[in-house]
Design an enzyme around this catalytic site. Structure first.
Site, mmCIF file in Angstrom:
data_model
loop_
_atom_site.group_PDB
_atom_site.id
_atom_site.type_symbol
_atom_site.label_atom_id
_atom_site.label_comp_id
_atom_site.label_asym_id
_atom_site.label_seq_id
_atom_site.Cartn_x
_atom_site.Cartn_y
_atom_site.Cartn_z
ATOM 1 N N GLU A 1 -9.687 -5.122 -7.777
ATOM 2 C CA GLU A 1 -10.820 -5.947 -8.174
ATOM 3 C C GLU A 1 -12.151 -5.224 -7.956
ATOM 4 O OE1 GLU A 1 -7.316 -8.433 -7.397
ATOM 5 O OE2 GLU A 1 -8.360 -6.928 -6.183
ATOM 6 N N ARG B 1 1.676 2.535 -1.937
ATOM 7 C CA ARG B 1 0.653 1.515 -2.162
ATOM 8 C C ARG B 1 -0.033 1.079 -0.869
ATOM 9 N NH1 ARG B 1 -2.724 -0.798 -5.969
ATOM 10 N NH2 ARG B 1 -3.082 -2.990 -5.528
#
Length: 431
Positions: free
Chosen positions: A62, A271
């Site tokens: 984001e 990740r």
């Protein structure tokens, strides 16, 4: 409704305390910004008398998506402080690097008192929420303070949609506190309407991630590029945002690649930072030669794995790839964004589980700009592309062209935001 919600949230926080303490002690998670999460404003945000524009971006994805939008907000609204909140530590670090640590803080827990302290100190005139964060008390406080709220780059994932729809009778009340929804696709707009958002406030804005400029190569990336070139290492496989259950088949593929291309290099970027040591142990057990990025001293990389145990460098590392695999997709985790390798014109592979980015992946698939393969055919797909430079380059070129064709969401988003918060120049002109 709000009282019951707050009580349940407090109970969940209380019951979750042992887990939080365990994660703090084990991985150091949640320790940073704990006071900010409870609504205690950090001193760095107590400055000046200017009103603010508050942008909330949960994590790394984001933050990247709104980077260009934030640049435009700063340019168009110089009379405002543009401040950015995040939820995760990785998002906080990236936001601090991009927008200045003095402008970045952790999003408070969704209690009315926590939100109130931020509203009183920051005096926001506009709140911009990236993607889908529908926090009832936060949005209620915004309404009480008469602050306009825009949700940009909005998306309703396949995973979250059934839950939202089940609670529509409550969610519709919360969504009425939002003044503007700009969705990534028409399907997201339809889903928002179905879960109770006012249809007249919903517009399709496109995906802001297509407008994010390519990340400037970090000094380490340039250093690695030079080392690869000078030693004749390659081809280079970049496997990014990998999750538990993916590294083993990826390593098996890399071993097969080494049989035919002994100078090949694998850049492996898990990740989640808390998995770095776990993956290092897996590499040792697999018997492959590897170096941690944190320990690399410019030594030759031919036939090696470089474990990327750092944050924020993956985007520019994709520029080194002959083939990029984007993780979270070989196992059912929903996948991660393929836009960063597409920006660099790299041939992209993903697994079959890409629900979190269904529309983007489908668009690229229609343009033959991505290859979707499962574990059983992954090695074959990699070897096939490595054996045909023309096919590999053509796949990467189609990915780049598809990426370029979707740009423009930032301009539309800024235009709609101006309807909520006109620029000072426009206001002066009207007067």
């Amino acid at each position: 409704m709000y009282f019951l919600y707050s009580a349940l949230l407090a109970l969940a926080l209380l019951l979750g305390t042992p887990y939080w303490i365990f994660e703090m002690l084990r991985h150091g998670k949640y320790r940073r910004g704990l006071g900010e999460r409870f609504g205690f404003l950090p001193p760095r945000l107590r400055r000046g008398s200017k009103p603010s524009i508050w942008v909330h971006a949960v994590s790394v994805g984001e933050v990247l998506a709104v980077s260009e939008l934030i640049r435009r907000l700063r340019q168009d609204y110089p009379e405002h402080n543009v401040v950015v909140s995040t939820t995760t530590d990785t998002g906080q670090k990236l936001a601090g690097n991009r927008f200045g640590p003095e402008n970045v803080f952790y999003f408070p827990f969704d209690f009315k008192s926590s939100a109130e302290r931020y509203f009183e100190a920051l005096r926001p005139e506009l709140i911009v929420v990236a993607e889908t964060e529908f926090w009832p008390n936060f949005l209620r406080v915004a309404k009480l303070h008469r602050v306009r709220v825009a949700v940009v780059n909005a998306r309703i994932s396949d995973r979250s949609f059934p839950g939202y729809r089940r609670w529509r009778f409550l969610l519709a009340h919360v969504l009425r506190n939002i003044d503007l929804f700009l969705t990534q696709t028409a399907e997201d707009a339809r889903r928002l309407t179905e879960i109770g958002a006012p249809a007249q406030r919903i517009f399709v804005g496109g995906n802001l991630k297509f407008d994010v400029p390519a990340t400037a190569a970090a000094p380490f990336v340039n250093q690695l590029r030079s080392a690869l070139k000078s030693s004749g290492a390659g081809p280079v496989l970049v496997c990014g945002s990998t999750v538990d259950g993916e590294e083993s088949p990826l390593l098996n593929t890399f071993k097969a690649v080494l049989d035919q291309f002994p100078c090949a290099v694998l850049l492996l970027a898990p990740r989640h930072p808390e998995r770095f040591e776990q993956v290092a142990n897996l590499l040792e057990e697999a018997g492959v030669v590897f170096t941690k990025r944190s320990a690399w001293k410019s030594e030759p990389m031919s036939g090696r794995v470089l474990l990327i145990d750092s944050i924020g460098e993956l985007a520019s590392l994709y520029s080194l790839a002959d083939i990029a695999f984007v993780g979270g997709s070989l196992v059912p985790r929903g996948g991660h964004s393929i836009l960063e390798p597409a920006q660099h014109g790299v041939a992209i592979l993903v697994g079959p589980h890409t629900e979190n980015f269904r529309d983007i992946v489908e668009m690229f698939r229609r343009n033959d700009a991505v290859r979707i393969v499962d574990c059983s055919r992954f090695s074959y797909a990699v070897m096939s592309l490595l054996s045909s430079e023309n096919d590999r380059r053509a796949l990467g070129r189609r990915a780049f062209d598809t990426f370029q064709s979707q740009r423009g969401a930032t301009e539309l988003t800024i235009a709609k935001i101006r309807e909520l918060l006109p620029t000072s120049v426009e206001e002066a002109h009207r007067m």
